[in-house]
Design an enzyme around this catalytic site. Structure first.
Site, short mmCIF file in Angstrom:
data_model
loop_
_atom_site.label_atom_id
_atom_site.label_comp_id
_atom_site.label_asym_id
_atom_site.label_seq_id
_atom_site.Cartn_x
_atom_site.Cartn_y
_atom_site.Cartn_z
N SER A 220 0.85 -1.19 0.00
CA SER A 220 0.00 0.00 0.00
C SER A 220 0.89 1.24 0.00
CB SER A 220 -0.90 0.02 1.23
OG SER A 220 -1.52 1.28 1.39
N TYR A 234 -1.26 -0.18 10.44
CA TYR A 234 -1.41 -0.60 9.05
C TYR A 234 -0.23 -0.10 8.21
CZ TYR A 234 -3.55 -1.28 4.44
OH TYR A 234 -3.81 -1.68 3.16
#
Length: 322
Positions: A220, A234
């Site tokens: 990501s 995250y």
């Protein structure tokens, strides 16, 4: 014989006797005493033919028409997007970006296996659609939090489809929470699925992979830009993948297996739909990525054409982190 020489720097412009004469006069040279280093002009009256040949010669250099066009043609023929005869495994491939990658590999004529955790109905429907279109797909139920499940999935693919050529790890979860409120249980689960599963997948797949294979992680762009409160863990897990691919790429380089990490930005999926309008304002291109764009990039990295790319984390996010 000559004490001076004219060195002509050539662009794609006409040359004539008068050009040479003018140059010679400005340099206090007599034309008969001038040596032209680019071409030996035996007959000055043939300058028109020389000019035409020179322009053609320069075109050949600039456009690679004669010098390199055969090689370029060969490259185009060799590096198509056909994965006929290749076996791919996508971990986390039943929905979203993973589903898009599975569909893309199937359209590229690879035999595709993919894992799912809870979406059994969607997984079976996806496999049926691929088979109906003339492809071959193998859905496998596996929990990415379980190292045993991951290894068993790889073993099943090899047993039923043959040695792996391509492994993509797309499995991942997002549990939001600020540092002060984040539980260790949630931290462990994020690490298990987002980091450990990627490591185990690389380890298991590489053991059953042909030399020259491809390993691709789906990370990501939050590895580079966290942007929002509650995403620190995250971001940490996705940043960990950047280090993992660098080390794995070195370890597997002797076998010509490449290892790369794709870092998508905001992408239009069912899960992202509620946040689409807010997120689009942060993207310079003014939109979210389509799943097919991410899948197309993964297809490129899995191809022979990308054989010299390894150890890289490559962002595809419409300029989000620019």
């Amino acid at each position: 014989m000559y004490d001076k020489a004219i060195h002509v720097h050539v662009a794609r412009v006409p040359l004539s006797v008068s050009d040479l004469a003018n140059y010679a006069s400005t340099e206090n040279l007599s034309l008969p005493d001038a040596s032209v280093s680019l071409l030996i002009l035996e007959h000055m009256e043939s300058s028109r033919l020389i000019r035409e040949n020179l322009n053609l010669f320069m075109d050949n250099i600039i456009q690679n028409v004669r010098l390199h066009s055969k090689r370029r043609t060969d490259m185009t023929e060799k590096y198509g997007r056909s994965f006929t005869g290749k076996v791919a495994l996508v971990a986390g491939g039943s929905r979203g970006i993973g589903e898009g990658i599975v569909r893309r590999f199937a359209s590229d004529r690879a035999v595709v296996a993919f894992t799912y955790s809870n979406s059994e109905e969607k997984a079976k429907r996806l496999a049926s659609e691929i088979e109906a279109a003339g492809g071959k797909a193998l859905p496998i139920k596996a929990d990415s939090a379980s190292a045993d499940d991951i290894r068993a999935a790889v073993d099943q693919v090899v047993k039923e489809l043959g040695e792996l050529d391509i492994f993509v790890n797309n499995a991942g979860i997002l549990i939001q929470g600020t540092i002060g409120s984040y539980s260790l249980e949630d931290l462990d689960r994020m690490l298990d699925i987002n980091v450990r599963a990627a490591f185990v997948g690389i380890q298991a797949a590489s053991e059953q992979m042909k030399d020259g294979g491809r390993i691709i992680l789906i990370g990501s762009n939050t590895a580079v830009r966290t942007a929002f409160p509650g995403a620190s863990v995250y971001s940490m897990t996705k940043a960990a993948l950047t280090g993992l691919v660098r080390g794995a790429a070195i370890d597997l380089a002797p076998r010509a297996i490449t290892v790369n990490n794709v870092q998508p930005g905001p992408t239009a999926t069912d899960m992202s739909a509620p946040y689409a309008e807010a997120v689009k304002t942060l993207v310079p291109l003014g939109r979210m990525a389509d799943v097919s764009e991410i899948a197309g990039f993964v297809s490129y990295l899995a191809s022979d054409e990308a054989g010299f790319i390894t150890g890289s984390s490559l962002t595809i996010d419409g300029g989000y982190i620019a």
